[in-house]
Design an enzyme around this catalytic site. Structure first.
Site, PDB file in Angstrom:
ATOM      1  N   ASP A 492       0.872  -1.169   0.000  1.00  0.00           N
ATOM      2  CA  ASP A 492       0.000   0.000   0.000  1.00  0.00           C
ATOM      3  C   ASP A 492       0.918   1.231   0.000  1.00  0.00           C
ATOM      4  O   ASP A 492       2.104   1.122   0.330  1.00  0.00           O
ATOM      5  CB  ASP A 492      -0.895  -0.026   1.238  1.00  0.00           C
ATOM      6  CG  ASP A 492      -1.777   1.200   1.334  1.00  0.00           C
ATOM      7  OD1 ASP A 492      -2.281   1.645   0.293  1.00  0.00           O
ATOM      8  OD2 ASP A 492      -1.954   1.720   2.454  1.00  0.00           O
ATOM      9  N   LYS A 493       0.391   2.379  -0.357  1.00  0.00           N
ATOM     10  CA  LYS A 493       1.248   3.571  -0.411  1.00  0.00           C
ATOM     11  C   LYS A 493       1.152   4.399   0.877  1.00  0.00           C
ATOM     12  O   LYS A 493       2.086   4.479   1.661  1.00  0.00           O
ATOM     13  CB  LYS A 493       0.896   4.457  -1.620  1.00  0.00           C
ATOM     14  CG  LYS A 493       1.820   5.682  -1.759  1.00  0.00           C
ATOM     15  CD  LYS A 493       1.442   6.546  -2.928  1.00  0.00           C
ATOM     16  CE  LYS A 493       0.284   7.453  -2.598  1.00  0.00           C
ATOM     17  NZ  LYS A 493       0.644   8.550  -1.656  1.00  0.00           N
ATOM     18  N   THR A 494      -0.019   4.992   1.091  1.00  0.00           N
ATOM     19  CA  THR A 494      -0.173   5.930   2.197  1.00  0.00           C
ATOM     20  C   THR A 494      -0.075   5.208   3.538  1.00  0.00           C
ATOM     21  O   THR A 494      -0.816   4.266   3.814  1.00  0.00           O
ATOM     22  CB  THR A 494      -1.526   6.653   2.098  1.00  0.00           C
ATOM     23  OG1 THR A 494      -1.644   7.234   0.799  1.00  0.00           O
ATOM     24  CG2 THR A 494      -1.631   7.735   3.160  1.00  0.00           C
ATOM     25  N   PHE A 587     -16.630  10.159   4.360  1.00  0.00           N
ATOM     26  CA  PHE A 587     -15.856   9.649   3.226  1.00  0.00           C
ATOM     27  C   PHE A 587     -16.122   8.172   3.022  1.00  0.00           C
ATOM     28  O   PHE A 587     -16.192   7.391   3.966  1.00  0.00           O
ATOM     29  CB  PHE A 587     -14.367   9.865   3.454  1.00  0.00           C
ATOM     30  CG  PHE A 587     -13.506   9.255   2.388  1.00  0.00           C
ATOM     31  CD1 PHE A 587     -13.328   9.896   1.169  1.00  0.00           C
ATOM     32  CD2 PHE A 587     -12.900   8.022   2.578  1.00  0.00           C
ATOM     33  CE1 PHE A 587     -12.557   9.333   0.179  1.00  0.00           C
ATOM     34  CE2 PHE A 587     -12.126   7.448   1.585  1.00  0.00           C
ATOM     35  CZ  PHE A 587     -11.950   8.103   0.378  1.00  0.00           C
ATOM     36  N   ASP A 709      -4.727   6.087  -4.338  1.00  0.00           N
ATOM     37  CA  ASP A 709      -4.379   7.411  -4.862  1.00  0.00           C
ATOM     38  C   ASP A 709      -4.426   7.431  -6.384  1.00  0.00           C
ATOM     39  O   ASP A 709      -4.511   6.399  -7.045  1.00  0.00           O
ATOM     40  CB  ASP A 709      -2.994   7.820  -4.374  1.00  0.00           C
ATOM     41  CG  ASP A 709      -3.042   8.394  -2.963  1.00  0.00           C
ATOM     42  OD1 ASP A 709      -4.156   8.566  -2.443  1.00  0.00           O
ATOM     43  OD2 ASP A 709      -1.980   8.642  -2.377  1.00  0.00           O
ATOM     44  N   ASP A 820      -1.222  -1.011   6.177  1.00  0.00           N
ATOM     45  CA  ASP A 820      -1.228  -0.434   7.523  1.00  0.00           C
ATOM     46  C   ASP A 820      -2.575  -0.506   8.204  1.00  0.00           C
ATOM     47  O   ASP A 820      -2.840   0.233   9.137  1.00  0.00           O
ATOM     48  CB  ASP A 820      -0.757   1.029   7.479  1.00  0.00           C
ATOM     49  CG  ASP A 820      -1.687   1.915   6.663  1.00  0.00           C
ATOM     50  OD1 ASP A 820      -2.410   1.372   5.811  1.00  0.00           O
ATOM     51  OD2 ASP A 820      -1.680   3.138   6.877  1.00  0.00           O
ATOM     52  N   GLY A 821      -3.456  -1.396   7.742  1.00  0.00           N
ATOM     53  CA  GLY A 821      -4.675  -1.555   8.541  1.00  0.00           C
ATOM     54  C   GLY A 821      -5.954  -1.662   7.750  1.00  0.00           C
ATOM     55  O   GLY A 821      -6.053  -2.396   6.774  1.00  0.00           O
ATOM     56  N   THR A 822      -6.944  -0.891   8.139  1.00  0.00           N
ATOM     57  CA  THR A 822      -8.346  -1.113   7.794  1.00  0.00           C
ATOM     58  C   THR A 822      -8.599  -1.356   6.312  1.00  0.00           C
ATOM     59  O   THR A 822      -9.205  -2.350   5.932  1.00  0.00           O
ATOM     60  CB  THR A 822      -9.173   0.106   8.257  1.00  0.00           C
ATOM     61  OG1 THR A 822      -8.892   0.344   9.627  1.00  0.00           O
ATOM     62  CG2 THR A 822     -10.649  -0.169   8.089  1.00  0.00           C
ATOM     63  N   ASP A 824      -6.783  -2.310   3.989  1.00  0.00           N
ATOM     64  CA  ASP A 824      -6.010  -3.373   3.366  1.00  0.00           C
ATOM     65  C   ASP A 824      -6.315  -4.756   3.933  1.00  0.00           C
ATOM     66  O   ASP A 824      -5.673  -5.736   3.551  1.00  0.00           O
ATOM     67  CB  ASP A 824      -4.503  -3.095   3.546  1.00  0.00           C
ATOM     68  CG  ASP A 824      -4.113  -1.723   3.047  1.00  0.00           C
ATOM     69  OD1 ASP A 824      -4.541  -1.370   1.938  1.00  0.00           O
ATOM     70  OD2 ASP A 824      -3.397  -0.994   3.762  1.00  0.00           O
TER      71      ASP A 824
END
Length: 1129
Positions: A492-494, A587, A709, A820-822, A824
Site C-alpha cells: 500500500d502507499k499511504t 468519506f 491514490d 497499515d490496517g483497515t 487493506d
C-alpha cells in the site's frame, strides 16, 4: 449440500455412531462381536501349530494382533475420515443423526466429528438442531434444509434499526437465546496431562515410541532410553509452551462488567456477558470500563474509538450514530463503517446526541450513547482474531503432499532392502526368523528418524522467536515457509511507503495562474470556507483534535478552531465568519468523496446553508456546475509531480428550514458545485522505503504498489522509490477513451495509443476502472499474463485490492501484501504472507509494556531476597527504591489487550516500517532452506541405514548399545545447531529451491550415497577383510555384540559419514549463516570428526574400551585412505 458454506466451514455430512459391539477395535479375545476376535484366535492357532505348542506362549502370539488393534484405534484419532468409516454409519436425515463431520475451508484447522445437539424450542414443540465448530454455532434452518451460521440482520432501512426497542418480552429473549450465543469468550485451559496425552497419541510420537520398543527387543537399552527421554522432554516443553500460549489467549477476551441495557422496555444494569444481538446498550456505562463489549451499531451520538488494537489503524476513529444517515436508505455495514463499533476497541470519548422529545431506548438513563448489539462472543471481530490465534497455532506443518511422496519413495528403498535381508537370511535355516523380522522392521522404521519432527518444529519455532525479537508477531506459523517462496511483494502507499504525516503545500486553481500553488493562509474566503467545513473532526476531552491527520493539518494551517460542531477562525474578519456543521456525509472508498452542510449568517444570495465537498479530482469533476477547461490538465500535472490532489467545491442551498435540509438526500445535495480549487498535499517517504524496495528488487522479487491514490501520484512515488524505472519513455498507463468506451495504453506525457491487448513495456500502471474493464472484456487468461507486468495499481477500492491479490495467486505467484490496517484487511488476509504495520502509538505501548513487565520481574527478585536483607544492604536498598519510583512514574502497565496481534494479517509489525517485509522474507528463506536440507540429510541417512542394516547385518556387522547412544547424542547436538542458523543481513539475488523434488537435491543425495556406499563396501571387501581370519561356520545373528576390527571400522566410518552428511548438506550462504560462521555447528562437527579420527588412530587408548572400539592403529592404514577420500568428497 447440508450447509451454506462460509469463510470457516466448507461442507458437512451426517453420521450415527455404530453399536459398540460392531466397532472393529472393540473386538476382544472373549467377544465374537468384531473382526479382531477372529484375528486373535487365528494368531494363537498359527503359533501353537507352526511354532511352540505351549499355552504360555499364547500372549506372545497375541502381540502382533494387539499392536494392529491399537494401530486401528490410533488411526481413528489421527484421521476423521477413518474414524467415520470405522466408528460411524451414514445418517439419512437430520432427525436420525447424532454426529456431524465438519470439513473446514483450507488453512482453517482440521476436520472434526462433532456432536449434533438438539433441544426443544422455547415456543412450540419443534426441535432445534445445532452444532458447534471452533467456537461458532451453526443452526439448522428447516425452510432451507441447511445449517447456517446465524447473523443478526442489519441490512435494513436505517429507520428500522434506529427505532428498535430492544428485547421487550421474555418470549423474545428466550427465542434470541436460542438463535445466538451469549457474549462470552470462554477458553478452557486444559491440564498438562490432557495436552500431553493428545501429543503422545500423535502419529510421529507413536511411531517413535514403537521404534524405541523395537530397539528394546534387541536389548539396546541405553540408546532406547536416551531416545525416549529426548522425545518426552521435547513434547513436554511444547505442552508447557502451549499452556502458556492458551493462557495468554484466554486473557485477551473481554472480561464481564456491568452495563446499562434496555430490556423489557426499561433501562437496567446487566453483565456484558449476558448481552445478545438485538439488545440496546448505553456506551459507556462506567468511566472505568471503556471497552466496547461486542460489535455494535451506534444509534445516536458520537463516539471516539481507538481501533489500533484490532486493525492497526493509527488514527482514532470518530463514530457517528445512524440518526445522521438518510432514514429511508438501506444500512450496509461495509459502507457505513462510521456507525459500526467493533468489540474490544477502546472508547476514548462519547458525546450523547440532543435527546429532545426522545424516550425509551434512545434516551439512556446514564446519559450515554445508545447502540444496537449485532454480534456477540466469538462472532465478533475480536472473537474472530482470538479464533485465528487459537486454531492457527496448530498449523505448523510441512508440505504434506511432498512430504508424503518423499517418505513413500524412501520407503520403497527400505522395502527392497528388507526383502533382500529376509530372503538372504532365510536361506540359512539356523538363523532366527524373529531376529530377521525384527531387523526388517528396523529398516522400515529408519525411513523416519526420531529427529525429523523435532527438527521441523525447531526450524519454525526458531523463526517465530527471531521474528518476535524484531517486533513481528505471527498468528499463523504455517505461513513462514511460504515467505521463502515469495515472487511478488505488494505495498500500500499511504502510511506504508509514506509517512502518516501530511504536508499541506497549498491550493492550486484559484488564481490567474491555475498551476500556481497558493499558501492556505492567502486563499479566497470561499475556498477557506470549504477547507474549514469539509471535515469529520472532533475535539476530545483533552482538547485534542481527533480524526484524519490531513483534516487536522488543514484546520491548523488555516488558523481555525473547532468547538463541538462550530468552526471559528482564530482571526475573525469580514470574509471569514464562523460556521456550524449541520450534517455530514462521511468519506467512502466507493464514492471517493465526503461533504458537509454548514450553516452561517445569511449570505448575499439569501442562503444560510452551504454544502462543501472535497474528494478525488475525477469524482468531483462529475459534480461541478461548470468544469474549467484547464481542470484536467492542471490536476494531472500536479499528480505527476507526486502531489496528492483533492478537488474542492461549494454551493449555496436554498432550504428555508433546517428540517428541509436534514430530510434532503445525499445525491440532491452533492451536485452543481462551484469549483473552489485543488488542495495540494504531500506525504514524505519513510526513511527506509527506498532502501527496502531496492533490497527486494535485488533479491529477485517483483515489487508492486496497490493504492487508492491517483495514477500519476502513484507513478511518481514508484519512480522516486525505484519501484519502476525513472524513464518516462518506458512507463505506460491504461487510459480511458470515453468516446469509444474502452481503454488503451499511453506512454507517460504522450498521446500515442497502443491497443490494450498488447504489452508495450514491463512497467505498467492500471487504475481500478481499467482493471475492471480488462477483467470483463479481455478475459482471465489475458489478465493473468498481464498482471505480473503491472507495477502500479492506482485508484483501487479495498475490494479490488483483494481481487488483485487473488488474481496474482491464481496466476501461480506467491505474494506478500504489506499494508497499515483497515483498508487493506481483505488483501492482507488473501495473500500468502500478509504483513500489517501497527501505528507508532501501538508500538510505543507494546515497548512500554515490555519495560513494565521487566521491572515487575526485578521487583519479584527483590521480594525473594526479603525486606530484611534489602534494608541491611544500603546499595541494594537504593536500587530497590529507584526501581519502585520508576514503576510509579510509568503509571501502570500500558497493556495492548490483544497483545501484538492484529486482525488485519497473519504477521503484525509493531514498527511502522516496510522493512518488516524484509525480516519476514529472510526468516522464511532460512526456514525453507533448513527444512529442505533436513529432508536431504534424512534421505541420505535412510539410504545408508537401509544398506547397513541389510547387507552388512547379514555379514555379522552390528553396533553396541553404547555406540548407538553416543552416535545419536552427537548427531542430535549437531541437528540442534543446524536449526539455530540465522538468516543473513542481505537478501540474496538467488532464491532458494521451493520444494523437495528438484534435480539439484536428488543428484546430490544420489552422488553422496554412491560415495558412502563405496566406502562401506570397500572397507568390507577389499581392505579390512584381508586382515581378518575367515569366520568358522555360519554367522550367528543372535549372538551378543563382540567388538572386532570390522565392527570398529564400520562404526568409525559411519561416524565420519554423519559428519560429512551434515557438513555437505548444510546450505549456509547466501540464505543463512555460513558454515564457518555458525560456530556452534562447525565446532561440534569438527569435534565429532576429530573424535572419529582419534578413535581410528588410537590417540586416546582409554577411550577405545569405553566405546568398544578395537584400538590397533597400524591396522587402520588403509582405513585412513578411505576416510580421507570420504571427507574430501
Amino acid at each position: 449440500m447440508l450447509i451454506d458454506p462460509d469463510d470457516l466451514v466448507s461442507s458437512i455430512s451426517l453420521h450415527n455412531r455404530k453399536d459398540e459391539r460392531w466397532i472393529w477395535y472393540n473386538g476382544l479375545p472373549y467377544s465374537p462381536s468384531g473382526p479382531f476376535f477372529w484375528l486373535y484366535n487365528a494368531s494363537a492357532l498359527i503359533g501353537l501349530v507352526f511354532y511352540e505348542p505351549s499355552i504360555w506362549m499364547i500372549p506372545t502370539y497375541f502381540l502382533p494382533v494387539c499392536i494392529l488393534q491399537a494401530l486401528v484405534w490410533l488411526l481413528t484419532k489421527w484421521s476423521c475420515s477413518i474414524r467415520c468409516y470405522i466408528e460411524c454409519i451414514d445418517a439419512a436425515d437430520i432427525n436420525g443423526s447424532q454426529l456431524i463431520r465438519v470439513r473446514p475451508q483450507p488453512n482453517n484447522g482440521e476436520e472434526e466429528l462433532v456432536r449434533l445437539n438438539c433441544r426443544k424450542r422455547a415456543s412450540g414443540n419443534k426441535i432445534l438442531h445445532f452444532f458447534e465448530f471452533q467456537k461458532v454455532l451453526y443452526f439448522y434452518e428447516e425452510k432451507k434444509s441447511l445449517f447456517v451460521r446465524r447473523k443478526y440482520e442489519t441490512c435494513k432501512e436505517v429507520q428500522d434499526l434506529y427505532w428498535k426497542n430492544g428485547i421487550s418480552f421474555s418470549a423474545e429473549l428466550a427465542e434470541t437465546m436460542e438463535r445466538f450465543p451469549l457474549n462470552k469468550m470462554e477458553i478452557k485451559l486444559p491440564e498438562f496431562k490432557d495436552l500431553f496425552i493428545e501429543r503422545a497419541t500423535a502419529p510421529f510420537f507413536v511411531f517413535q515410541v514403537f521404534c524405541v520398543a523395537l530397539w528394546c527387543l534387541d536389548e539396546y537399552w541405553y540408546y532406547s532410553l536416551f531416545t525416549l527421554f529426548m522425545l518426552v522432554m521435547f513434547e513436554s516443553t511444547l505442552v508447557k509452551q502451549q499452556q502458556r500460549n492458551m493462557s495468554e489467549i484466554r486473557n485477551m477476551g473481554n472480561k464481564g462488567f456491568a452495563i446499562q441495557c434496555y430490556r423489557y422496555n426499561k433501562w437496567t444494569s446487566i453483565s456484558s456477558e449476558e448481552l445478545l444481538p438485538g439488545d440496546i446498550v448505553s456506551l459507556p456505562s462506567e468511566p472505568d470500563e471503556r471497552l466496547a463489549p461486542c460489535d455494535l451499531v451506534l444509534l445516536s451520538g458520537r463516539v471516539i474509538c481507538d481501533e489500533s488494537l484490532l486493525t492497526g489503524e493509527s488514527v482514532p476513529q470518530v463514530k457517528e450514530g445512524i440518526d445522521q444517515l438518510d432514514m429511508s436508505s438501506t444500512f450496509n455495514e461495509n459502507e457505513n463503517l462510521v456507525s459500526v463499533i467493533n468489540g474490544g476497541t477502546k472508547i476514548l470519548q462519547f458525546i450523547p446526541a440532543e435527546k429532545g422529545n426522545l424516550t425509551g431506548a434512545l434516551r439512556p438513563t446514564d446519559k450515554g450513547c445508545p447502540a444496537l448489539v449485532v454480534r456477540t462472543g466469538f462472532s465478533t471481530t475480536q472473537g474472530q482474531l482470538l479464533r485465528t490465534i487459537l486454531y492457527g497455532s496448530k498449523r505448523v506443518t510441512a508440505n504434506n503432499k511432498e512430504t508424503g511422496l518423499f517418505i513413500a519413495i524412501l520407503l520403497s528403498f527400505a522395502i527392497a532392502a528388507s526383502y533382500h535381508l529376509y530372503t538372504e537370511g532365510s536361506k540359512d535355516e539356523t538363523k532366527s526368523k524373529f531376529k530377521l523380522l525384527l531387523e526388517c522392521t528396523y529398516i522400515l522404521t529408519s525411513v523416519v528418524p526420531p529427529e525429523l519432527p523435532i527438527q521441523l518444529s525447531l526450524a519454525v519455532n526458531t523463526s517465530l522467536l527471531a521474528l518476535h525479537k524484531l517486533g513481528l508477531f505471527c498468528t499463523e506459523p504455517f505461513r513462514i515457509p511460504y515467505a521463502g517462496k515469495i515472487d511478488i511483494v505488494c505495498f500500500d502507499k499511504t502510511g506504508t511507503l509514506t509517512q502518516d504525516e501530511v504536508v499541506i503545500d497549498g491550493v492550486a486553481g484559484v488564481g490567474d495562474d491555475h498551476a500556481k500553488v497558493i499558501p492556505v493562509i492567502d486563499l479566497p474566503p470561499e475556498t477557506t470556507r470549504v477547507l474549514a467545513g469539509a471535515h469529520a473532526l472532533h475535539m476530545s476531552d483533552d482538547k485534542q483534535l481527533v480524526g484524519d491527520p490531513l483534516e487536522i493539518r488543514i484546520l491548523k494551517d488555516i488558523n481555525w478552531s473547532l468547538k463541538g460542531d462550530s468552526c471559528t477562525p482564530l482571526v475573525r474578519s469580514r470574509e471569514n465568519k464562523a460556521l456550524k456543521i449541520e450534517k455530514k456525509y462521511y468519506f467512502s472508498s466507493a464514492l471517493a468523496r465526503m461533504s458537509t452542510v454548514v450553516s452561517h449568517e445569511t449570505d448575499e444570495n439569501g442562503s444560510k446553508y452551504t454544502a462543501v465537498i472535497k474528494g478525488s479530482a475525477e469524482t468531483i469533476r462529475a459534480r461541478l456546475n461548470v468544469v474549467p477547461e484547464w481542470y484536467e490538465r492542471t490536476h494531472k500535472k500536479l499528480a505527476k509531480d507526486g502531489y496528492r490532489v483533492l478537488a474542492l467545491g461549494s454551493r449555496s442551498l436554498k432550504y428555508e428550514t433546517r428540517s428541509e435540509m436534514v430530510q434532503a438526500d445525499r445525491d440532491e445535495i452533492e451536485r452543481n458545485f462551484n469549483f473552489r480549487g485543488f488542495l495540494v498535499t504531500a506525504s514524505p517517504l519513510k526513511e527506509d522505503t527506498t532502501k527496502v524496495i531496492n533490497a527486494l528488487k535485488e533479491s529477485s522479487h517483483y515489487v508492486t504498489m496497490i493504492t487508492g491514490d491517483a495514477q500519476l501520484t502513484a507513478v511518481h512515488v514508484a519512480r522516486k522509490t525505484d519501484m519502476i524505472v525513472d524513464d518516462e519513455e518506458k512507463i505506460y498507463t491504461l487510459e480511458n477513451r470515453p468516446e469509444k468506451s474502452d481503454f488503451v495504453w499511453r506512454r507517460l506525457d504522450e498521446e500515442i495509443e497502443y491497443p490494450a491487448r498488447e504489452f508495450p513495456a514491463d512497467d505498467l500502471c492500471v487504475s481500478g476502472k481499467g482493471f475492471t474493464w480488462i477483467s470483463e472484456n479481455l478475459g482471465d487468461e489475458f489478465l493473468r499474463k498481464l498482471i505480473p507486468k503491472i507495477r502500479v495499481f492506482a485508484r483501487v477500492s479495498p475490494r479490488q485490492k483483494e481481487t488483485i491479490i487473488c488474481e496474482l495467486k491464481a496466476a501461480g505467484f506467491h505474494t506478500v501484501m504489506c499494508g497499515d490496517g483497515t483498508n487493506d484487511v481483505g488483501a492482507l488476509r488473501q495473500s500468502h504472507v500478509g504483513v500489517a504495520l501497527l501505528s507508532q502509538t501501538v508500538g510505543e505501548k507494546l515497548d512500554k509494556q515490555q519495560v513494565y513487565m521487566k521491572k515487575q520481574r526485578e521487583i519479584a527478585t527483590y521480594a525473594r531476597l526479603g525486606q530484611h536483607r534489602i534494608d541491611q544492604n544500603q546499595q541494594l536498598k537504593e536500587s530497590f527504591d529507584k526501581l519502585m519510583k520508576e514503576m510509579e512514574d510509568m503509571e501502570g502497565p500500558q497493556f495492548v489487550q490483544l497483545g501484538d496481534a492484529s486482525i488485519a494479517a497473519p504477521f503484525t509489525s509493531r514498527k511502522a516500517s516496510p522493512s518488516a517485509v524484509l525480516h519476514v522474507i529472510k526468516q522464511g528463506r532460512c526456514t525453507l532452506v533448513t527444512t529442505l536440507q533436513m529432508f536431504s540429510i534424512l534421505a541420505l541417512n535412510s539410504l545408508i541405514s537401509a544398506y547397513a542394516q541389510s547387507a552388512l547385518y547379514l555379514k555379522g556387522i552390528k553396533f553396541s548399545d553404547g555406540q548407538y547412544t553416543l552416535l545419536a547424542f552427537l548427531i542430535a547436538l549437531c541437528f540442534l545447531f543446524i536449526s539455530r542458523a540465522e538468516p543473513l543481513d542481505k537478501l540474496s539475488r538467488r532464491r532458494p529451491l521451493p520444494n523437495i523434488f528438484n534435480i539439484y537435491s536428488v543428484t546430490t543425495v544420489l552422488v553422496q550415497f554412491a560415495v558412502h556406499f563405496s566406502c562401506l563396501q570397500g572397507i568390507h571387501n577389499n581392505n579390512l577383510r584381508q586382515q581378518m581370519p575367515p569366520a568358522d561356520g555360519p554367522i550367528d545373528l543372535e549372538s551378543e555384540f563382540e567388538k572386532s576390527l570390522l565392527n570398529s571400522a564400520v562404526y568409525i566410518i559411519s561416524l565420519s559419514m554423519q559428519v560429512n552428511t551434515l557438513a555437505v548438506n548444510y546450505r549456509g550462504a547466501p540464505f543463512m549463516t555460513p558454515f564457518m560462521e555458525n560456530k556452534q555447528l562447525s565446532l561440534s562437527l569438527g569435534g565429532v570428526g576429530l573424535f572419529s579420527l582419534a578413535l581410528a588412530s588410537n590417540m586416546f587408548p582409554w577411550v577405545g574400551p569405553f566405546v568398544l572400539i578395537v584400538g590397533d592403529s597400524f591396522v587402520f592404514k588403509d582405513f585412513f585412505l578411505l576416510l580421507n577420500h570420504n571427507v574430501s568428497s
